[in-house]
Motif scaffolding. Structure first.
Motif, PDB file in Angstrom:
ATOM      1  N   ALA A 240      21.407 -19.856 -38.605  1.00  0.00           N
ATOM      2  CA  ALA A 240      20.829 -20.579 -39.484  1.00  0.00           C
ATOM      3  C   ALA A 240      21.800 -20.900 -40.632  1.00  0.00           C
ATOM      4  O   ALA A 240      22.092 -21.981 -41.039  1.00  0.00           O
ATOM      5  CB  ALA A 240      19.487 -20.049 -40.507  1.00  0.00           C
TER       6      ALA A 240
ATOM      7  N   GLY B  55      16.242 -22.467 -38.624  1.00  0.00           N
ATOM      8  CA  GLY B  55      15.519 -21.635 -39.521  1.00  0.00           C
ATOM      9  C   GLY B  55      14.231 -21.622 -39.231  1.00  0.00           C
ATOM     10  O   GLY B  55      13.436 -20.397 -39.448  1.00  0.00           O
TER      11      GLY B  55
ATOM     12  N   PHE C  58      16.694 -22.680 -43.748  1.00  0.00           N
ATOM     13  CA  PHE C  58      17.529 -21.585 -44.073  1.00  0.00           C
ATOM     14  C   PHE C  58      16.539 -20.382 -44.801  1.00  0.00           C
ATOM     15  O   PHE C  58      16.512 -19.123 -44.719  1.00  0.00           O
ATOM     16  CB  PHE C  58      18.865 -21.803 -44.855  1.00  0.00           C
TER      17      PHE C  58
END
Length: 280
Positions: free
Chosen positions: A21, A36, A112
């Motif tokens: 990520a 993610g 993320f």
């Protein structure tokens, strides 16, 4: 061996997913979103599978029933807490917005932050907290995991001892208390994600000294580090510590009302009690 297997599984997913990520975020926000979210989605069943295999019980802390509602509740709480901190900084003139920032940056940060929230909660609350609580007491587990959570943030590029202490108190305590109150990981995961994404993805401030990319707003923080958090971001602010401690108290009050603060019995004792119940 149970501890080793669970640790290896959770750390492996965290390391692989987290690095992927991070790398994707530097290249393409849409790739970061995909990587993610995929990491977050895969990590939970991996954790549930290894818990069932090693502990021979249903992985109730990540049960699907009620997961959506709990996740939303946690996310809303995290976002509202973040907004409250930012509002106080703005009132003092230490947070200013100059316009629209990077909507695509917010997209990448969504993925993320989702990966980070899920993998960190599985590791710190799902694994470490439960293991320590089984062998000691709830308060000891809450304190130790909070300290470890704070120390882990010293590895970030713009970390500081003050920031790490603040994280240990406000986040380590609050997320641990959320797990104690609910005895599921969905609320802490949502709370963790809601806070992080609102902080970086929406308000475009530094998150835990990570060198966070710009999010939705073109904004900046200023002022004394004690108030603004300095290079570490608002998580190092006294405002965040106060709001985090107050939320921790609320969660612990709920945990007390629900009887979740009683010392945990050793596994052998619980196993005997279960056997006796089944025998009857």
């Amino acid at each position: 061996m149970r501890v080793v297997r669970q640790l290896v599984a959770v750390v492996a997913v965290s390391a692989i997913g987290g690095r992927s990520a991070t790398a994707a975020l530097d290249r393409n926000p849409w790739l970061a979103l995909a990587v993610g979210v995929l990491t977050a989605v895969v990590a939970v069943p991996v954790y549930g599978w290894v818990v069932r295999r090693t502990e021979h019980r249903p992985s109730t802390e990540v049960a699907r029933q009620g997961a959506g509602a709990a996740l939303v509740r946690g996310t809303v709480i995290g976002a509202v807490l973040c907004a409250a901190v930012i509002a106080n900084l703005a009132f003092l003139g230490h947070y200013t917005v100059d316009g629209l920032g990077s909507p695509t940056g917010a997209v990448g940060l969504f993925g993320f932050m989702a990966a980070a929230a899920v993998t960190e909660e599985l590791l710190y609350r799902g694994f470490l907290f439960r293991i320590i609580e089984e062998r000691t007491r709830t308060w000891i587990a809450l304190t130790l995991t909070g300290v470890l959570f704070g120390l882990a943030h010293l590895l970030n590029p713009h970390a500081s001892p003050v920031g790490a202490i603040a994280i240990a108190i406000e986040a380590g305590g609050m997320l641990g208390a959320a797990y104690i109150a609910t005895r599921n990981l969905w609320v802490p995961i949502g709370l963790h994600f809601g806070w992080n994404f609102a902080l970086g993805g929406i308000f475009s401030t530094e998150v835990s000294g990570n060198g966070t990319q710009q999010g939705l707003l073109d904004a900046a923080t200023s002022g004394p580090a004690l108030i603004s958090g300095g290079d570490f971001g608002p998580e190092g602010s006294l405002y965040t510590v106060v709001f985090g401690v107050l939320t921790t108290i609320v969660f612990l009050w709920l945990a007390h009302r629900r009887g979740h603060l009683e010392p945990r019995r050793p596994r052998t004792e619980r196993a005997r009690a279960t056997t006796a119940t089944l025998a009857r």
